[in-house]
Scaffold this motif. Sequence first.
Motif, PDB file in Angstrom:
ATOM      1  N   GLN A 121       0.819  -1.209   0.000  1.00 19.69           N
ATOM      2  CA  GLN A 121       0.000   0.000   0.000  1.00 19.69           C
ATOM      3  C   GLN A 121       0.856   1.264   0.000  1.00 19.69           C
ATOM      4  OE1 GLN A 121      -2.877  -0.146   3.178  1.00 19.69           O
ATOM      5  NE2 GLN A 121      -4.312  -1.378   1.967  1.00 19.69           N
ATOM      6  N   ILE A 122       1.923   1.279   0.787  1.00 20.63           N
ATOM      7  CA  ILE A 122       2.803   2.452   0.783  1.00 20.63           C
ATOM      8  C   ILE A 122       3.382   2.648  -0.614  1.00 20.63           C
ATOM      9  CG2 ILE A 122       5.017   3.363   1.604  1.00 20.63           C
ATOM     10  CD1 ILE A 122       4.390   2.095   4.319  1.00 20.63           C
ATOM     11  N   GLY A 123       3.872   1.582  -1.203  1.00 18.81           N
ATOM     12  CA  GLY A 123       4.433   1.680  -2.551  1.00 18.81           C
ATOM     13  C   GLY A 123       3.418   2.145  -3.572  1.00 18.81           C
ATOM     14  N   PHE A 124       2.209   1.609  -3.488  1.00 16.48           N
ATOM     15  CA  PHE A 124       1.174   1.960  -4.460  1.00 16.48           C
ATOM     16  C   PHE A 124       0.654   3.379  -4.255  1.00 16.48           C
ATOM     17  CE2 PHE A 124      -3.358   2.232  -5.537  1.00 16.48           C
ATOM     18  CZ  PHE A 124      -3.261   2.057  -6.916  1.00 16.48           C
ATOM     19  N   TYR A 125       0.223   3.687  -3.043  1.00 18.38           N
ATOM     20  CA  TYR A 125      -0.423   4.982  -2.810  1.00 18.38           C
ATOM     21  C   TYR A 125       0.552   6.160  -2.912  1.00 18.38           C
ATOM     22  CZ  TYR A 125      -4.702   2.578  -1.491  1.00 18.38           C
ATOM     23  OH  TYR A 125      -5.837   1.805  -1.510  1.00 18.38           O
ATOM     24  N   ALA A 126       1.831   5.917  -2.626  1.00 20.56           N
ATOM     25  CA  ALA A 126       2.810   7.006  -2.728  1.00 20.56           C
ATOM     26  C   ALA A 126       3.582   6.947  -4.045  1.00 20.56           C
ATOM     27  CB  ALA A 126       3.772   6.956  -1.549  1.00 20.56           C
ATOM     28  N   SER A 127       3.267   5.961  -4.908  1.00 15.38           N
ATOM     29  CA  SER A 127       3.950   5.792  -6.204  1.00 15.38           C
ATOM     30  C   SER A 127       5.464   5.683  -6.026  1.00 15.38           C
ATOM     31  CB  SER A 127       3.617   6.953  -7.147  1.00 15.38           C
ATOM     32  OG  SER A 127       2.242   6.986  -7.416  1.00 15.38           O
ATOM     33  N   LEU A 128       5.868   4.789  -5.132  1.00 15.59           N
ATOM     34  CA  LEU A 128       7.286   4.627  -4.832  1.00 15.59           C
ATOM     35  C   LEU A 128       7.895   3.470  -5.599  1.00 15.59           C
ATOM     36  CD1 LEU A 128       7.327   5.021  -0.938  1.00 15.59           C
ATOM     37  CD2 LEU A 128       7.676   6.768  -2.687  1.00 15.59           C
ATOM     38  N   ARG A 129       9.177   3.552  -5.811  1.00 15.97           N
ATOM     39  CA  ARG A 129       9.943   2.429  -6.336  1.00 15.97           C
ATOM     40  C   ARG A 129      10.207   1.465  -5.192  1.00 15.97           C
ATOM     41  NH1 ARG A 129      14.697   5.119  -9.807  1.00 15.97           N
ATOM     42  NH2 ARG A 129      13.423   5.871 -11.505  1.00 15.97           N
ATOM     43  N   ALA A 130      10.520   0.228  -5.534  1.00 16.00           N
ATOM     44  CA  ALA A 130      10.794  -0.780  -4.497  1.00 16.00           C
ATOM     45  C   ALA A 130      11.954  -0.339  -3.612  1.00 16.00           C
ATOM     46  CB  ALA A 130      11.089  -2.129  -5.146  1.00 16.00           C
ATOM     47  N   SER A 131      12.998   0.240  -4.211  1.00 13.44           N
ATOM     48  CA  SER A 131      14.157   0.673  -3.424  1.00 13.44           C
ATOM     49  C   SER A 131      13.786   1.797  -2.463  1.00 13.44           C
ATOM     50  CB  SER A 131      15.294   1.126  -4.341  1.00 13.44           C
ATOM     51  OG  SER A 131      14.893   2.228  -5.133  1.00 13.44           O
ATOM     52  N   GLY A 152      16.886  10.353  -0.863  1.00 13.36           N
ATOM     53  CA  GLY A 152      17.680   9.817  -1.966  1.00 13.36           C
ATOM     54  C   GLY A 152      16.860   9.034  -2.965  1.00 13.36           C
ATOM     55  N   GLY A 153      15.734   9.601  -3.398  1.00 13.43           N
ATOM     56  CA  GLY A 153      14.898   8.944  -4.404  1.00 13.43           C
ATOM     57  C   GLY A 153      15.500   9.082  -5.790  1.00 13.43           C
ATOM     58  N   LYS A 154      14.650   9.118  -6.803  1.00 13.85           N
ATOM     59  CA  LYS A 154      15.129   9.228  -8.181  1.00 13.85           C
ATOM     60  C   LYS A 154      15.988  10.482  -8.333  1.00 13.85           C
ATOM     61  CE  LYS A 154      13.700   8.878 -12.945  1.00 13.85           C
ATOM     62  NZ  LYS A 154      12.620   8.657 -13.873  1.00 13.85           N
ATOM     63  N   ASN A 155      17.094  10.327  -9.018  1.00 13.23           N
ATOM     64  CA  ASN A 155      18.064  11.408  -9.188  1.00 13.23           C
ATOM     65  C   ASN A 155      18.575  11.924  -7.843  1.00 13.23           C
ATOM     66  OD1 ASN A 155      17.863  11.323 -12.024  1.00 13.23           O
ATOM     67  ND2 ASN A 155      16.037  12.615 -11.942  1.00 13.23           N
ATOM     68  N   ASP A 156      18.568  11.028  -6.836  1.00 12.80           N
ATOM     69  CA  ASP A 156      19.087  11.323  -5.504  1.00 12.80           C
ATOM     70  C   ASP A 156      18.356  12.486  -4.832  1.00 12.80           C
ATOM     71  OD1 ASP A 156      20.765  10.345  -3.550  1.00 12.80           O
ATOM     72  OD2 ASP A 156      22.338  11.819  -3.963  1.00 12.80           O
ATOM     73  N   LYS A 157      17.068  12.643  -5.134  1.00 13.04           N
ATOM     74  CA  LYS A 157      16.283  13.742  -4.563  1.00 13.04           C
ATOM     75  C   LYS A 157      15.477  13.267  -3.365  1.00 13.04           C
ATOM     76  CE  LYS A 157      15.804  16.352  -8.835  1.00 13.04           C
ATOM     77  NZ  LYS A 157      14.888  16.845  -9.861  1.00 13.04           N
TER      78      LYS A 157
END
Length: 196
Positions: A121-131, A152-157
């Motif tokens: 649910q966290i991954g889906f509702y927040a549109s997160l990558r597995a990492s 440190g998400g996509k592009n280290d943001k």
Amino acid sequence: MPAVDQAANRFEHHIRSMGFRDSTINDYVNRLRRYLAFCDTISPDLADAERFRDSLIDRRLSRSSINNYSFVMKNYHQMIGAPIKLPFLKMGSKLPYYFDENDIRAIFNAITNIKYLCVLQIGFYASLRASEVANLDDSDIDLINKTIRIRGGKNDKDAILYLNDICIDTLRKYLKVRPKKIIDGKQPPPILQQQE
């Protein structure tokens, strides 16, 4: 140290200086090792690179995977002072398949483990990558404001993302039953007690 290991270590330092993340560096170094194993030399030439690229196409790898290999080969050849040119494959413009609302409900309803439901649910509702989900810590979750901090998400943001009530409710249920763990000599903060 075998020559391939030396070449891989040198390449790792080379691409690390470009600012890539550790996971990307590991992926690129592994791709380089496969390339050098295929060529059976640490000094491949353009013909070797083209043969290897053709073998990837014959194996029907995705365009993005072939392009990643091409990036690795081009940068390795540049590093060893023998630059090559390889064409990049144009990415397709097909729209990806998306689950509809019924699909998502069916997936969530099929999960009987609260921890797995919470993670999905966290991954889906927040549109997160597995990492990004894997890197979450208790201190990143704010149940009162219904947000999570991504470090440190996509592009280290970094980012602050909102969670809906369904996800917050599942999080609260999980945190009530989650066993206490000691990680690296520390116990994660009791976030539920602080924020209920």
